[in-house]
Scaffold this motif. Structure first.
Motif, PDB file in Angstrom:
ATOM      1  N   VAL A 105       0.868  -1.174   0.000  1.00 17.75           N
ATOM      2  CA  VAL A 105       0.000   0.000   0.000  1.00 17.75           C
ATOM      3  C   VAL A 105       0.904   1.222   0.000  1.00 17.75           C
ATOM      4  CG1 VAL A 105      -1.813   1.234   1.242  1.00 17.75           C
ATOM      5  CG2 VAL A 105      -1.750  -1.260   1.293  1.00 17.75           C
ATOM      6  N   TRP A 106       0.713   2.056  -0.976  1.00 14.83           N
ATOM      7  CA  TRP A 106       1.519   3.256  -1.091  1.00 14.83           C
ATOM      8  C   TRP A 106       0.871   4.384  -0.311  1.00 14.83           C
ATOM      9  CZ3 TRP A 106       6.087   2.508  -3.308  1.00 14.83           C
ATOM     10  CH2 TRP A 106       6.231   1.398  -4.128  1.00 14.83           C
ATOM     11  N   LYS A 107       1.671   5.190   0.337  1.00  4.40           N
ATOM     12  CA  LYS A 107       1.149   6.300   1.143  1.00  4.40           C
ATOM     13  C   LYS A 107       0.354   7.261   0.287  1.00  4.40           C
ATOM     14  CE  LYS A 107       4.773   6.193   4.617  1.00  4.40           C
ATOM     15  NZ  LYS A 107       5.890   6.896   5.231  1.00  4.40           N
ATOM     16  N   ARG A 108       0.793   7.498  -0.905  1.00  2.00           N
ATOM     17  CA  ARG A 108       0.112   8.422  -1.796  1.00  2.00           C
ATOM     18  C   ARG A 108      -1.304   7.911  -2.098  1.00  2.00           C
ATOM     19  NH1 ARG A 108       3.207   9.407  -7.117  1.00  2.00           N
ATOM     20  NH2 ARG A 108       4.859   9.510  -5.598  1.00  2.00           N
ATOM     21  N   LYS A 109      -1.434   6.612  -2.325  1.00  2.00           N
ATOM     22  CA  LYS A 109      -2.762   6.039  -2.591  1.00  2.00           C
ATOM     23  C   LYS A 109      -3.649   6.138  -1.360  1.00  2.00           C
ATOM     24  CE  LYS A 109      -1.937   2.767  -6.288  1.00  2.00           C
ATOM     25  NZ  LYS A 109      -1.991   1.360  -6.689  1.00  2.00           N
ATOM     26  N   LEU A 110      -3.078   5.929  -0.167  1.00  2.00           N
ATOM     27  CA  LEU A 110      -3.856   6.052   1.065  1.00  2.00           C
ATOM     28  C   LEU A 110      -4.374   7.467   1.244  1.00  2.00           C
ATOM     29  CD1 LEU A 110      -1.850   3.956   3.688  1.00  2.00           C
ATOM     30  CD2 LEU A 110      -4.104   3.480   2.767  1.00  2.00           C
TER      31      LEU A 110
END
Length: 119
Positions: A105-110
């Motif tokens: 899970v990428w922080k940007r997507k979160l």
């Protein structure tokens, strides 16, 4: 006039000292090798007298259009007309990771998902 040229060409072919000097002078004038050299040196001379590589169209445009080719292959893959085994392998590894619960899970997507849920 033509007879003078014939006499000159016959003179050049003679092996007199004068003929040799005239032959060297003629070679210098017409940008040829003045003194006869070995084949290895002649290779260097031919390299320097050749057209520079950066002006040769065949060398400048050697590589194909990578971006256009990649997008074409992607479209063909979507239509099922091309099989990209490397991409298939990457997708299979991603699918197996998802089955094991190891999805990255990428922080940007979160952050994007949080913003969408707040709206």
């Amino acid at each position: 006039m033509a007879t003078n040229f014939v006499k000159y060409s016959q003179l050049i072919n003679n092996s007199t000292k004068y003929a040799q000097r005239m032959k060297r002078l003629s070679n210098r004038i017409f940008s040829e090798v003045a003194i006869p050299t070995n084949p290895k040196s002649m290779k260097v001379v031919s390299m320097f007298s050749a057209r520079p590589l950066h002006t040769n169209e065949e060398i400048i445009h050697y590589y194909p259009r990578h971006v256009e080719t990649a997008t074409l292959m992607l479209k063909l893959r979507e239509y099922g007309l091309f099989r990209d085994e490397h991409q298939d392998f990457k997708e299979e590894m991603k699918r197996l990771r998802a089955l094991r619960g190891k999805v990255k899970v990428w922080k940007r997507k979160l952050n994007m998902e949080e913003k969408e849920t707040q709206k």
